[in-house]
Enzyme design. Sequence first.
Site, mmCIF file in Angstrom:
data_model
loop_
_atom_site.group_PDB
_atom_site.id
_atom_site.type_symbol
_atom_site.label_atom_id
_atom_site.label_comp_id
_atom_site.label_asym_id
_atom_site.label_seq_id
_atom_site.Cartn_x
_atom_site.Cartn_y
_atom_site.Cartn_z
ATOM 1 N N GLU A 12 8.476 -9.077 -0.326
ATOM 2 C CA GLU A 12 8.590 -10.017 0.802
ATOM 3 C C GLU A 12 7.404 -9.731 1.698
ATOM 4 O O GLU A 12 7.332 -8.686 2.345
ATOM 5 C CB GLU A 12 9.914 -9.828 1.537
ATOM 6 C CG GLU A 12 10.234 -10.970 2.493
ATOM 7 C CD GLU A 12 9.814 -10.689 3.922
ATOM 8 O OE1 GLU A 12 8.722 -11.173 4.301
ATOM 9 O OE2 GLU A 12 10.544 -10.014 4.641
ATOM 10 N N LYS A 70 11.558 4.704 1.940
ATOM 11 C CA LYS A 70 10.456 5.132 2.798
ATOM 12 C C LYS A 70 10.351 4.177 3.974
ATOM 13 O O LYS A 70 9.877 3.056 3.837
ATOM 14 C CB LYS A 70 9.112 5.173 2.061
ATOM 15 C CG LYS A 70 8.057 5.975 2.871
ATOM 16 C CD LYS A 70 6.643 5.548 2.627
ATOM 17 C CE LYS A 70 6.205 4.393 3.475
ATOM 18 N NZ LYS A 70 6.104 4.713 4.938
ATOM 19 N N GLY A 82 6.326 -6.105 3.596
ATOM 20 C CA GLY A 82 5.148 -5.743 4.370
ATOM 21 C C GLY A 82 4.037 -6.752 4.160
ATOM 22 O O GLY A 82 4.288 -7.914 3.825
ATOM 23 N N SER A 83 2.815 -6.301 4.296
ATOM 24 C CA SER A 83 1.669 -7.197 4.212
ATOM 25 C C SER A 83 1.364 -7.587 2.772
ATOM 26 O O SER A 83 1.695 -6.863 1.823
ATOM 27 C CB SER A 83 0.436 -6.535 4.827
ATOM 28 O OG SER A 83 -0.030 -5.482 3.999
ATOM 29 N N THR A 84 0.717 -8.728 2.620
ATOM 30 C CA THR A 84 0.309 -9.190 1.294
ATOM 31 C C THR A 84 -0.672 -8.220 0.658
ATOM 32 O O THR A 84 -0.614 -7.967 -0.556
ATOM 33 C CB THR A 84 -0.307 -10.596 1.401
ATOM 34 O OG1 THR A 84 0.688 -11.496 1.908
ATOM 35 C CG2 THR A 84 -0.786 -11.099 0.053
ATOM 36 N N GLU A 87 -2.217 -14.117 9.407
ATOM 37 C CA GLU A 87 -1.003 -13.642 10.072
ATOM 38 C C GLU A 87 -1.392 -12.661 11.182
ATOM 39 O O GLU A 87 -1.961 -11.608 10.906
ATOM 40 C CB GLU A 87 -0.069 -12.967 9.074
ATOM 41 C CG GLU A 87 1.241 -12.519 9.697
ATOM 42 C CD GLU A 87 2.187 -11.896 8.689
ATOM 43 O OE1 GLU A 87 3.395 -12.177 8.766
ATOM 44 O OE2 GLU A 87 1.721 -11.121 7.838
ATOM 45 N N CYS A 112 7.646 -11.833 10.451
ATOM 46 C CA CYS A 112 6.876 -12.418 9.341
ATOM 47 C C CYS A 112 7.081 -13.924 9.233
ATOM 48 O O CYS A 112 6.228 -14.631 8.693
ATOM 49 C CB CYS A 112 7.227 -11.728 8.028
ATOM 50 S SG CYS A 112 8.983 -11.537 7.739
ATOM 51 N N VAL A 121 -0.935 -4.919 1.005
ATOM 52 C CA VAL A 121 -0.251 -3.746 0.472
ATOM 53 C C VAL A 121 0.668 -4.148 -0.683
ATOM 54 O O VAL A 121 0.825 -3.398 -1.650
ATOM 55 C CB VAL A 121 0.533 -3.023 1.582
ATOM 56 C CG1 VAL A 121 1.321 -1.843 1.011
ATOM 57 C CG2 VAL A 121 -0.421 -2.536 2.669
#
Length: 501
Positions: A268, A192, A245-247, A399, A302, A249
């Site tokens: 990651e 995805k 992606g983000s922490t 971030e 990131c 999510v």
Amino acid sequence: MTVQNGSAEYSHINIPKIKFTKLFINGHFVDSISGKRFESVDPRSGEVIADIAEGEKEDVDLAVKAAREAFDNGPWPRLTGCERRRIMLKFADLIDENVEELAALDAIDGGKLYKIGKTMEIPSAAESIRYFAGAADKIHGSTLKMSRELHGYTLREPIGVVGHIIPWNFPSLMFTMKVGPALAAGCTMVVKPAEQTPLSALYYAHLSKLAGIPDGVLNVVTGYGHTAGAAISSHMDIDKVCFTGSTEVGRLVMQAAAASNLKPVSLELGGKSPFIIFDDVDVDKVTDLALLGTLYNKGEVCVAGSRVFVQEGIYDKFLVKLVEKVKTWVVGDPFDPNVHQGPQVDKNQYERILSFIEHGKREGATLLTGGKPSDRKGYYIEPTIFIDVADDMTIAKEEIFGPVMSVMKFKTVEEVIKRANGTKYGLAAGIMTNDLNIANTVSRSIRAGVIWINCYFAFDRDLPYGGYKMSGFGRDMGMESLDKYLQVKSVAMPIYDSPWL
């Protein structure tokens, strides 16, 4: 900072017609079951460039069914490593042959610099596939020296159906970084891509078919994270999920995986990396590197070294050089070869970055330069540098994922180690010094997955990459990344006549 409003130099670049906008399931491009579509927007202008099929749970079910059939009964896991390698090498060759079109797709979809895509990122994506193709026939178990009269050995087998959820900041590199080792291991998969940047992923799916990857092995479902992504994370017939992606999510992905079939996950996640400059370095050279560490890819990285710690002996000189150099930084159309920084990926990210800049102002940081949108259509933001930043300010803790740098002064090695580690993240760090003792001490003291000494963004296919703390777990790149897609099976049998038979 310079704003570039247009140039005849790049008018010859042929922006490609968008060919693939449907889901890729079981070797075919198909509409979503619901018929829904979502808009893909060009961040250079804010204009819609394509309507993309919006996959949801039912479409993920079809893709997983195809991947499961391809894994359980199809040829891919049963091919020899040599045969998988040959097909993957063909896939890499096709990526190289279509480098200009792929680079252009990432430019119009994500605002990425065309020249960087053409000369660096897309070729690197192809090399990533080649790297793991070379590993496909070198996946071996071990023969064991047992403590009893037994013959023992291990097998390393593909884990099964993998769900890849990839981000929008490096759509090509992330696609091949995830897909390459999974293909080499003999897995099948559902990918995805981020809803902001679906175009190149669909093109890669097309190339995989041309390369001879069997139907069902590589499926691409475009759509939103809360629907298609959530369906992948919670699917009972997916054996492994890899998410970048983000922490925030990442937490949801992990919870969904645990609540379903307890599938393993690799995450990651975010970062707030320290870029530490000691006073024994060449200020002119290190300033260039510090700017690159924050502003590369418009700050949508990131591992961006956006917390810049400068030792007090060179702090003032560093700021003078920084202002001098940032004035030469060109913001503009990503197809212009003279441009250093294109537009942010979409309106949401653009507005999010601007809100962080306002936080910095309100909380008392001093705006050294930038701090506002560029004077042009599209999602462009000036390179922004804050000084007088306290460690507890929002811009020093969160971030931002944009072209925003915080510069902070420090005195001692002990102080900067403590401050560098004073974050919930632990993805990367940069250490700039000519003192070997300092380099060794600090690199062993920083809690982060990647340490760069006198360099930054020094990625390599051989170098494992991943985080500590809330930056996630698991490693991409390097031979270690194959382990995510393999199971270890132990086999034992008696050496002599068995008393149990």
